[in-house]
Design a protein around this motif. Structure first.
Motif: not given
Ligand code: CA
Length: 505
Positions: A297-304
């Motif tokens: 799970f990437l709650p704020a995308g690849a950068q988070g």
């Protein structure tokens, strides 16, 4: 629960005509003495609902008591119509909900009710810190005021009519709660939406799930902490909570990681480890964790932050179907135990989309053929999938996370399609003249050298690929009508070159 008006009416009619044995005695029409509320539409709804409720087997006495003095509350309809207009980024929600004060209060409540938490955890097998986390998010450990009476709130919404069958169902459940002696008719404090007591149960959930922990005959989720915590635990247990299993673990991912794998597919932890994920705790996973299934799970995308979610995360999500909600509860629970928050900082610089921007994005993705379902302005799984497919088609990291920069890109492409559709004068690529037209356009925008010979050879295919990349398309090298339209459009807005002028003359 969700029953159409038609079905509800048909059911009531069947009961009134005595289709089912045992309801013969209820065929008569009861006469109620309702005080006029001053709202004719509400009064008419109440008179009709009263007969439906009696036909459904509810007690006329309880009904008279509960509905007799009711007036609608217009402020509730206003709140119902003004929900969730504004969307904040995920880190905003988390930073507001998981605060040092909220954590400190939770630790204090855990200590003040230590034996109770231990006993409830033992009986239901649900992690006490998770129970406390839900208690915190729902009503701030029971301290949020519940300014409404559930009968008034639910009757107002039923009379309003947009989801009448649903809210009439809730009212029937309220009556059953009183008939069974779980609660008195004047004691059902709720949110404006009719969610009851400290766990914020809707009435049907109250009937199926609430618990009389102290055995006094009442299921008092308003004032009794034992009844409240046991009811929350019972809800999670009934939805498959796995005793002793973790909820999530934050991981580091390698640079080259394929973010498209964060698509909700559950894989064994061992597989995630083989793909390069490693726990931010610095420790390796035990064998039993290695064998568990987890989603990335990437709650704020690849950068988070990147999280492995274990099955218990989905159980928390069953309490309130939002990833954000389950994440907040999980982070609070971890903090009560003295654990750390997320290690990787939120990528606040990438921004987030408003609801209107999300609507724009969904419409533009749909137009490009990446189906995000009916645009609703909400970031759900269909939109996540469509964003991921778009990102893959243009060679971006496919984390499925929409940002303002991505919206600009998608909208630019979608507007291009509109313009191309308006230009229906392009020659067909089945003719040499059509291919020459494409080659001329590619020459004019500097993608092709040489002359327009009307045949699609290697040089032309390479030129098409270069052009496709320049407009965010997958490089296929195919001469299509769409490419011809786009190339002609680009050529028309490119500065004129002497060679083309000569040819025109
Ligand atoms: Ca009780």
């Amino acid at each position: 629960m969700k029953r159409s008006n038609l079905l509800g009416a048909a059911l009531a009619a069947a009961l009134v005509t005595g289709a089912a044995p045992g309801v013969q005695a209820q065929q008569q029409t009861y006469t109620f003495t309702f005080t006029s509320s001053g709202d004719a539409a509400f009064d008419a709804w109440r008179a009709g609902f009263a007969q439906r409720a009696v036909a459904a087997g509810r007690s006329p006495a309880v009904l008279q008591q509960m509905l007799g003095p009711l007036r609608p509350d217009p402020s509730i309809v206003t709140q119902d119509q003004n929900q969730a207009e504004f969307v904040r980024p995920v880190w905003d929600y988390i930073n507001r909900a998981v605060t040092p004060a909220k954590i400190a209060e939770g630790v204090q409540r855990r200590q003040a009710n230590a034996q109770l938490f231990t006993d409830v955890e033992r009986r239901f097998g649900v992690d006490a810190d998770i129970i406390a986390g839900i208690w915190a998010v729902e009503t701030n450990y029971g301290t949020f005021p519940l300014p409404h009476d559930a009968p008034q709130a639910l009757a107002t919404l039923a009379a309003d009519g947009r989801r009448r069958a649903q809210f009439e169902g809730y009212l029937l459940a309220l009556m059953e709660m009183v008939e069974k002696g779980y609660v008195g008719p004047g004691e059902m404090k709720s949110s404006w939406a009719g969610a009851l007591g400290q766990p914020q149960f809707m009435p049907d959930i109250y009937l199926s799930t609430s618990v009389d922990w102290d055995g006094d005959g009442k299921r008092d989720i308003w004032n009794n902490t034992g009844d409240t915590l046991a009811s929350i635990a019972n809800y999670l247990a009934a939805r498959g909570w796995r005793r002793g299993e973790p909820v999530y673990d934050e991981v580091y991912l390698p640079q080259s990681f394929d973010y498209a794998l964060a698509d909700g597919t559950a894989r064994p932890v061992s597989q995630w480890v083989a793909l390069g994920a490693r726990s931010t705790s610095g420790f390796g996973y035990m064998d039993q964790v290695m064998a568990m299934n987890a989603q990335l799970f990437l709650p704020a995308g690849a950068q988070g932050p990147a999280l492995l979610l274990f099955p218990n995360f989905a159980v928390i999500r069953a309490y309130n179907p939002s990833d954000r909600y389950a994440l907040i509860v999980s982070l609070l629970a971890r903090a009560y135990e003295g654990g750390n928050g997320l290690v990787k900082p939120w990528p606040v610089e990438i921004g987030s989309l408003t609801r209107d921007q999300m609507l724009d994005l969904q419409g533009a993705l749909n137009k490009l053929g990446f189906s995000s379902g009916t645009p609703d302005g909400m970031f759900g799984s269909a939109t996540r999938r469509a964003v991921r497919q778009y990102q893959q088609s243009v060679g971006l990291p496919a984390d499925g996370y929409p940002t303002p920069a991505l919206l600009d890109r998608v909208k630019g492409r979608s507007a291009g399609i509109d313009r191309a559709a308006a230009q229906n004068a392009s020659p067909s690529l089945r003719t040499q003249a059509g291919v020459r037209s494409l080659q001329q356009a590619l020459i004019r925008i500097g993608k092709l050298r040489g002359r327009a010979d009307g045949d699609v050879g290697p040089a032309t295919r390479r030129a098409i690929e270069a052009f496709e990349r320049s407009i965010d398309l997958e490089a296929t090298g195919r001469a299509t009508q769409f490419i011809l339209d786009e190339a002609r459009k680009a050529a028309n807005s490119a500065p004129a070159r002497r060679t083309t002028k000569k040819r025109r003359r």
